[in-house]
Design a protein around this motif. Structure first.
Motif, PDB file in Angstrom:
ATOM      1  N   ARG A  96      32.170  27.086 -20.761  1.00  0.00           N
ATOM      2  CA  ARG A  96      32.675  25.852 -20.150  1.00  0.00           C
ATOM      3  C   ARG A  96      33.991  25.421 -20.787  1.00  0.00           C
ATOM      4  NH1 ARG A  96      27.216  23.687 -20.968  1.00  0.00           N
ATOM      5  NH2 ARG A  96      25.987  24.069 -19.093  1.00  0.00           N
ATOM      6  N   ARG A  97      34.030  25.473 -22.120  1.00  0.00           N
ATOM      7  CA  ARG A  97      35.252  25.058 -22.813  1.00  0.00           C
ATOM      8  C   ARG A  97      36.429  25.959 -22.443  1.00  0.00           C
ATOM      9  NH1 ARG A  97      31.707  24.825 -27.471  1.00  0.00           N
ATOM     10  NH2 ARG A  97      30.946  22.703 -27.753  1.00  0.00           N
ATOM     11  N   LYS A  98      36.169  27.273 -22.405  1.00  0.00           N
ATOM     12  CA  LYS A  98      37.252  28.192 -22.095  1.00  0.00           C
ATOM     13  C   LYS A  98      37.687  28.074 -20.631  1.00  0.00           C
ATOM     14  CE  LYS A  98      38.339  30.282 -25.062  1.00  0.00           C
ATOM     15  NZ  LYS A  98      39.348  29.975 -26.111  1.00  0.00           N
ATOM     16  N   LYS A  99      36.771  27.762 -19.745  1.00  0.00           N
ATOM     17  CA  LYS A  99      37.135  27.520 -18.348  1.00  0.00           C
ATOM     18  C   LYS A  99      38.018  26.282 -18.252  1.00  0.00           C
ATOM     19  CE  LYS A  99      37.021  27.782 -13.830  1.00  0.00           C
ATOM     20  NZ  LYS A  99      37.786  28.814 -13.108  1.00  0.00           N
ATOM     21  N   LYS A 100      37.687  25.252 -19.016  1.00  0.00           N
ATOM     22  CA  LYS A 100      38.469  24.022 -19.016  1.00  0.00           C
ATOM     23  C   LYS A 100      39.844  24.241 -19.631  1.00  0.00           C
ATOM     24  CE  LYS A 100      39.499  19.640 -18.942  1.00  0.00           C
ATOM     25  NZ  LYS A 100      39.842  18.967 -17.672  1.00  0.00           N
ATOM     26  N   GLU A 101      39.893  24.978 -20.750  1.00  0.00           N
ATOM     27  CA  GLU A 101      41.148  25.140 -21.487  1.00  0.00           C
ATOM     28  C   GLU A 101      42.062  26.217 -20.888  1.00  0.00           C
ATOM     29  OE1 GLU A 101      39.797  26.065 -25.376  1.00  0.00           O
ATOM     30  OE2 GLU A 101      38.961  24.065 -25.764  1.00  0.00           O
ATOM     31  N   GLU A 102      41.473  27.332 -20.447  1.00  0.00           N
ATOM     32  CA  GLU A 102      42.287  28.486 -20.033  1.00  0.00           C
ATOM     33  C   GLU A 102      42.075  28.901 -18.587  1.00  0.00           C
ATOM     34  OE1 GLU A 102      44.546  29.632 -21.899  1.00  0.00           O
ATOM     35  OE2 GLU A 102      44.025  28.864 -23.882  1.00  0.00           O
ATOM     36  N   ASP A 103      41.147  28.244 -17.880  1.00  0.00           N
ATOM     37  CA  ASP A 103      40.854  28.573 -16.481  1.00  0.00           C
ATOM     38  C   ASP A 103      40.499  30.053 -16.320  1.00  0.00           C
ATOM     39  OD1 ASP A 103      40.435  28.033 -13.801  1.00  0.00           O
ATOM     40  OD2 ASP A 103      42.513  28.455 -13.238  1.00  0.00           O
ATOM     41  N   ILE A 104      39.561  30.529 -17.129  1.00  0.00           N
ATOM     42  CA  ILE A 104      39.137  31.928 -17.020  1.00  0.00           C
ATOM     43  C   ILE A 104      38.587  32.198 -15.618  1.00  0.00           C
ATOM     44  CG2 ILE A 104      38.698  32.312 -19.464  1.00  0.00           C
ATOM     45  CD1 ILE A 104      35.746  31.672 -18.951  1.00  0.00           C
ATOM     46  N   GLN A 105      38.831  33.419 -15.123  1.00  0.00           N
ATOM     47  CA  GLN A 105      38.456  33.783 -13.761  1.00  0.00           C
ATOM     48  C   GLN A 105      37.265  34.722 -13.679  1.00  0.00           C
ATOM     49  OE1 GLN A 105      40.120  32.427 -10.896  1.00  0.00           O
ATOM     50  NE2 GLN A 105      40.697  31.112 -12.612  1.00  0.00           N
ATOM     51  N   VAL A 106      36.870  35.300 -14.813  1.00  0.00           N
ATOM     52  CA  VAL A 106      35.725  36.202 -14.821  1.00  0.00           C
ATOM     53  C   VAL A 106      35.153  36.242 -16.233  1.00  0.00           C
ATOM     54  CG1 VAL A 106      37.077  38.275 -15.328  1.00  0.00           C
ATOM     55  CG2 VAL A 106      34.904  38.507 -14.117  1.00  0.00           C
ATOM     56  N   ILE A 107      33.838  36.461 -16.329  1.00  0.00           N
ATOM     57  CA  ILE A 107      33.158  36.600 -17.615  1.00  0.00           C
ATOM     58  C   ILE A 107      32.367  37.898 -17.583  1.00  0.00           C
ATOM     59  CG2 ILE A 107      31.303  35.700 -19.088  1.00  0.00           C
ATOM     60  CD1 ILE A 107      32.114  32.898 -18.246  1.00  0.00           C
TER      61      ILE A 107
END
Length: 485
Positions: free
Chosen positions: A339-350
């Motif tokens: 969640r934090r990385k999606k918020k900070e870096e807008d990751i598109q895949v995990i």
């Protein structure tokens, strides 16, 4: 003669205190009740101003309110929620919004008296002499709504902290999820309307036609896989399963390499088995197409090799690939970090390597491995939907393939019931040489590999031929007729 005790603002840590130390004082219940009795944050005036502007100039301000994301739930007063809901109904039906027909509509629905009658409707109509402050007032209304959500979430967290003291990890995960949802300005309880869903579907379809039938999701770098699954789509969980040493990590790293380095999309890789340094080493030499076995055999790289390694290193160093190598990471911790990385870096895949090395900290999972795997699997699927991105999960197969000459099945997944249910796609990776009976057969089959797409919720299933280049730790596309490289 008695001396009066000297009073001071001593902290619990100061010496010579006559009272036992108190490191943390719990909130008193009367304080909690007093807070609950207070009126929740609201802005009645700005709410009336918004509704007044919509009634006076519906063509301009009803549409503007919708574009800025105003929903009936943003309004505090029930009568204002009712009025705005009816205004939206008329607007969506392309009807005219004016005082007489609106009054009739409210009467027909039996809610006119709920807003105070015709007199209250007239008062709202004339409340705002100008709509010049519409956006400012809308911002105030949204801020109050956010504050009410914060109070609601925190009150629930306080209550559950007293009542559910054994489920700390899951409670923390839920509280964080709700706070992140508030921060994003989203109500996690609110489901999208059919109108919003159909718009998204049509937009995707138009983009599909504009791209000449190209996959709508994120491309994996394997054309046949992308064609069968239409790309890796948001909210989906793709499970890649195989026996140990079959090349699962190499295959998923090839996919991440394409997404992150070629397509330039921020990506996150959770490695429960290998260190981040080992993952980067694999990625570097696979990208540079330099045989990693050369490092152990003492071969000196050529100038061409060094140039490729240098260029690959620069690509990886400047990319947005985030690697977490926490061993035995819990589903709660993984979700929090994602969640934090999606918020900070807008990751598109995990990508996660691999599912059976994760753990769940809930009480129910402690005594049942099957229940633990079920919670992890369901948690990853929920995370994909929550973040709106695809999640690729590696999984281990049991010894079933050995009993059938190597051919894997979905039922070979360890604790397979929940994984089969939660996954949107399941790919079974298989290399023929792995089960060869003699060296001659092993040499003949060397490099031949397949990904059997055994489950595809939104498309066809079938085998995808691959070539495995062991020295480079790479899987590449292969036609059925071609020989391995």
């Amino acid at each position: 003669m008695q001396t009066e005790q000297y009073k001071t603002n001593k902290t619990p840590y100061q010496k010579n205190s006559n009272e036992p130390p108190e490191l943390l004082k719990a909130p008193r219940m009367d304080d909690v009740e007093a807070m609950a009795a207070r009126s929740l944050p609201n802005a009645i005036g700005p709410e009336k101003s918004l509704l007044s502007s919509m009634l006076q100039d519906p063509a301009e301000y009803v549409m503007k309110a919708e574009e800025m994301g105003l929903t009936p739930e943003h309004l505090y007063h029930p009568s204002h929620q009712t009025l705005y809901r009816v205004i939206k109904e008329i607007s969506d039906g392309s009807g005219a919004i004016e005082l007489v027909s609106l009054t009739q509509k409210l009467m027909d629905q039996g809610v006119l008296e709920n807003i105070g009658g015709a007199a209250a409707l007239t008062e709202i109509y004339t409340y705002a002499p100008t709509a010049a402050h519409f956006e400012h007032h809308l911002g105030i209304v949204k801020d109050k709504y956010i504050l009410r959500n914060v109070i609601s979430s925190c009150t629930e967290a306080i209550t559950r902290s007293f009542e559910d003291q054994e489920e700390v990890a899951s409670l923390l995960d839920e509280v964080e999820q709700k706070i992140f949802a508030i921060r994003e300005g989203a109500d996690i309880e609110q489901a999208p309307t059919v109108k919003e869903d159909i718009k998204k579907v049509l937009d995707n379809f138009e983009q599909f036609l504009a791209d000449g039938g190209a996959p709508m999701g994120i491309k994996s770098g394997y054309n046949q896989l992308d064609t069968m699954c239409n790309g890796l789509k948001s909210g989906e969980m793709f499970v890649i399963a195989a026996r140990p040493s079959m090349g699962k990590t190499s295959f998923v790293m090839n996919i991440i390499e394409h997404i992150c380095l070629d397509a330039k999309m921020p990506s996150m890789f959770f490695s429960c088995e290998m260190t981040s340094e080992q993952i980067v080493q694999r990625l570097l030499f696979a990208r540079a197409r330099y045989a990693i076995t050369n490092l152990r055999n003492g071969f000196k790289p050529t100038k061409s090799d060094l140039l490729r390694i240098k260029n690959a290193a620069e690509e990886i160093a400047t990319s947005k690939l985030f690697i977490d190598d926490t061993a035995g990471i819990s589903i709660s911790e993984l979700r929090a970090k994602a969640r934090r990385k999606k918020k900070e870096e807008d990751i598109q895949v995990i990508a996660i390597d691999y599912l059976q090395l994760m753990k769940s900290t809930s009480k129910q999972a402690q005594n049942s491995r099957e229940r633990e795997i079920a919670e992890i699997s369901a948690g990853l699927k929920a995370l994909a939907k929550e973040l709106g991105i695809p999640i690729i999960v590696l999984a281990q197969l049991n010894r079933g393939p050995e009993n059938r000459g190597g051919t894997p099945k979905m039922s070979d997944l360890r604790e397979s019931g929940s994984i089969e249910q939660d996954a949107d796609m399941i790919g079974l990776l298989y290399r023929t040489a792995y089960y060869a009976e003699d060296q001659e057969q092993r040499d003949a089959d060397d490099g031949i590999a397949e990904l059997n797409l055994a489950k595809n919720r939104n498309g066809p299933t079938g085998s995808i031929p691959l070539t495995f280049i062991k020295e480079l730790m790479r899987f590449e596309t292969r036609s059925f007729e071609s020989e391995p490289e």
